[in-house]
Design a protein around this motif. Sequence first.
Motif, PDB file in Angstrom:
ATOM      1  N   ASN A 156       0.833  -0.863   0.018  1.00 37.38           N
ATOM      2  CA  ASN A 156       0.389  -0.146  -0.044  1.00 37.38           C
ATOM      3  C   ASN A 156       0.892   0.975  -0.030  1.00 37.38           C
ATOM      4  N   MET A 157       2.062   1.464   0.644  1.00 35.05           N
ATOM      5  CA  MET A 157       2.945   2.520   1.072  1.00 35.05           C
ATOM      6  C   MET A 157       3.776   2.511  -0.233  1.00 35.05           C
ATOM      7  N   ALA A 158       3.778   1.613  -0.989  1.00 35.92           N
ATOM      8  CA  ALA A 158       4.287   1.771  -2.152  1.00 35.92           C
ATOM      9  C   ALA A 158       3.372   2.260  -3.520  1.00 35.92           C
ATOM     10  N   ILE A 159       2.383   1.832  -3.750  1.00 37.88           N
ATOM     11  CA  ILE A 159       1.040   2.167  -4.622  1.00 37.88           C
ATOM     12  C   ILE A 159       0.485   3.221  -4.371  1.00 37.88           C
ATOM     13  N   LYS A 348      -2.852   0.039   7.482  1.00 39.60           N
ATOM     14  CA  LYS A 348      -3.029  -0.124   9.126  1.00 39.60           C
ATOM     15  C   LYS A 348      -3.963  -0.536   9.413  1.00 39.60           C
ATOM     16  N   VAL A 349      -5.217   0.140   8.254  1.00 42.28           N
ATOM     17  CA  VAL A 349      -6.942   0.131   8.439  1.00 42.28           C
ATOM     18  C   VAL A 349      -7.570  -0.898   7.372  1.00 42.28           C
ATOM     19  N   GLY A 350      -7.019  -1.059   6.611  1.00 40.97           N
ATOM     20  CA  GLY A 350      -7.943  -1.920   5.089  1.00 40.97           C
ATOM     21  C   GLY A 350      -8.329  -0.128   4.233  1.00 40.97           C
ATOM     22  N   PRO A 351      -8.411  -0.695   3.402  1.00 33.17           N
ATOM     23  CA  PRO A 351      -8.532   0.100   2.193  1.00 33.17           C
ATOM     24  C   PRO A 351     -10.341   1.005   2.212  1.00 33.17           C
ATOM     25  N   GLY A 398      -5.851   2.814  -2.659  1.00 33.62           N
ATOM     26  CA  GLY A 398      -6.926   2.063  -2.350  1.00 33.62           C
ATOM     27  C   GLY A 398      -7.933   1.696  -2.891  1.00 33.62           C
ATOM     28  N   ALA A 399      -7.730   2.035  -4.311  1.00 31.68           N
ATOM     29  CA  ALA A 399      -9.241   1.037  -5.350  1.00 31.68           C
ATOM     30  C   ALA A 399      -7.986   0.620  -5.981  1.00 31.68           C
ATOM     31  N   THR A 400      -6.550   1.006  -6.199  1.00 35.26           N
ATOM     32  CA  THR A 400      -5.660  -0.071  -6.546  1.00 35.26           C
ATOM     33  C   THR A 400      -5.346  -1.051  -6.274  1.00 35.26           C
ATOM     34  N   GLU A 401      -4.943  -0.847  -4.928  1.00 33.53           N
ATOM     35  CA  GLU A 401      -4.981  -1.978  -3.784  1.00 33.53           C
ATOM     36  C   GLU A 401      -5.944  -2.893  -3.947  1.00 33.53           C
ATOM     37  N   THR A 523     -15.653  -2.215  -0.432  1.00 37.89           N
ATOM     38  CA  THR A 523     -13.858  -3.039  -0.758  1.00 37.89           C
ATOM     39  C   THR A 523     -13.857  -3.184   0.715  1.00 37.89           C
ATOM     40  N   LYS A 524     -12.447  -3.964   0.415  1.00 40.64           N
ATOM     41  CA  LYS A 524     -11.439  -4.783   1.348  1.00 40.64           C
ATOM     42  C   LYS A 524     -10.322  -4.595   0.818  1.00 40.64           C
TER      43      LYS A 524
END
Length: 536
Positions: A156-159, A348-351, A398-401, A523-524
């Motif tokens: 997530n950090m990378a994206i 940490k908390v999800g998208p 988030g959407a990308t992940e 989403t999740k």
Amino acid sequence: MSQSVVNSEKADVPPQRSAPPTGRRSLQGHPWLTLLTVAVGVMMVALDGTVVAIANPAIQTDLGASPADIQWVTSGYLLALAVFLITAGKIGDRFGHKATFLVGAAGFAATSAAIGFATNIQTVIAFRVLQGLFGALLQPAALGLLRGAFPVEKLNMAIGIWAGVIGASTAAGPIVGGLLVEHVSWQSVFFINVPVGLIALALGLWILRDVRAENAAKSFDIPGIVLLSAAMFMLVWGIIKAPAWGWGDTSTLLFLGGAVVAMVLFALWQGRAKEPLVPLGLFRSVPLSAGTLLMVLMAFAFFGAIFFVTFYLQNVHGMTPVQAGVHLLPMTGMMIVGAPAAGAAIGKVGPRIPIVVGMLLTTVAMYGMSTLDTGSGTGVMSLWFVLMGLGISPVMVGATEVIVGNAPLELAGVAGGLQQAAMQVGGSLGTAVLGAVMAAKVTDVLPGNWAKAGLPPVEGAQAEGLKQAAQLGITPPARPGTPEQVVHGMATAVHDSFVSGMSLAFGVAAVVAFAAAVLALLTKKGETEAGPAVHI
């Protein structure tokens, strides 16, 4: 590839195939250096999407191009990009994302140089189409490389950083383009891609590790590629031309209807193909499907609405392209800061929560921008731009992940292409639909504003020209000797009409953004592992 593979549990997902150990192992495949490399590559594509718009008037003048020719300079690139993205992702899955990225970087730089040396508009258009094809190779490959280099907890950090680079590059386009066209030449807008492309190529050869799944499809679904490409072409081209043709025009309906037919045939074929281009089982994942639609809605609201901001700043407030770009820096800065922060929060908390909050902030920003008028100052504009940047950042990440993270590793490239294609379609649809909404509003209120300013009515071709200019916020030139009071009245009528249309467009965008916030509840976090990474 069978449906059973698509629906396999994460324990059954095979590890990626990686390069054998070498003396360069300390650098090759290093996650953060991989991120740096792909960021340099996608920066070219993102920057090119907006920087060329500033150069188009100079290209038209220098090469004697018609308005239709200039439209193809932009439309040819966008069409090639949108049509080829998913197929390009499949190429990366089949031949490896490193090789695909390197070919894309080299091709993008080479076609950019060719455009800079072009002496006629036909050559510019031809190489712009090729440039779009190579750009399509770069973006899904970049996501595939990130997916293979980073473990799940740091993906997530990378994206987030990757999305920040795209956002910053897109927003910097008008500034960079304005400076280059004003102080160098329109050719320099394309020549600047050459050293950037060479840097991406050199870093790619040195840093990137090959990423592909062991059980990736070994053949190409040619009928699927043809059907999907035809559907995407007819959809995007129909959307691009609809404002000029009219949404109820036969040509528009034929293209959009043809896109629907081709997409239905594509879906039917994917259910029968031995190794489908896009396995239908991929969409059995509710989060992935929701993430794809969310990306369409986000791009619809964001790119469709932002399209009008540049005209508002330049034509209503009289700013130069560079000044307009500087006024957008609050949004750009928030995207640069917000995207990595969003990536950390999502880890940490999800998208779900960050995306919902982000779309709600975007909704507020869109509503706020619908209240702008001809006299709005920098402070109030900056407030809404800041909220926009903060809101869009977690959605982009988030959407990308959600899309890439919920797809099996062997379909990482296809998922990356799907994410980018959704953004292209959403952005094109938003620009066209909101443009039509705005044009209708301007046409409706312009005669009243014109009469209110005490100006004589205009008819025929002059009235049509006035309407077209007002839809861009442009005041038609006054004849020599026209009283200052009349000139001021013309500007007031045109600008008030433009702002009325822009306000309605932003209002519609706010509704779409709120709908995206509701959709984000589905989403999740991605459920498939990215595979082991090295040297974190």
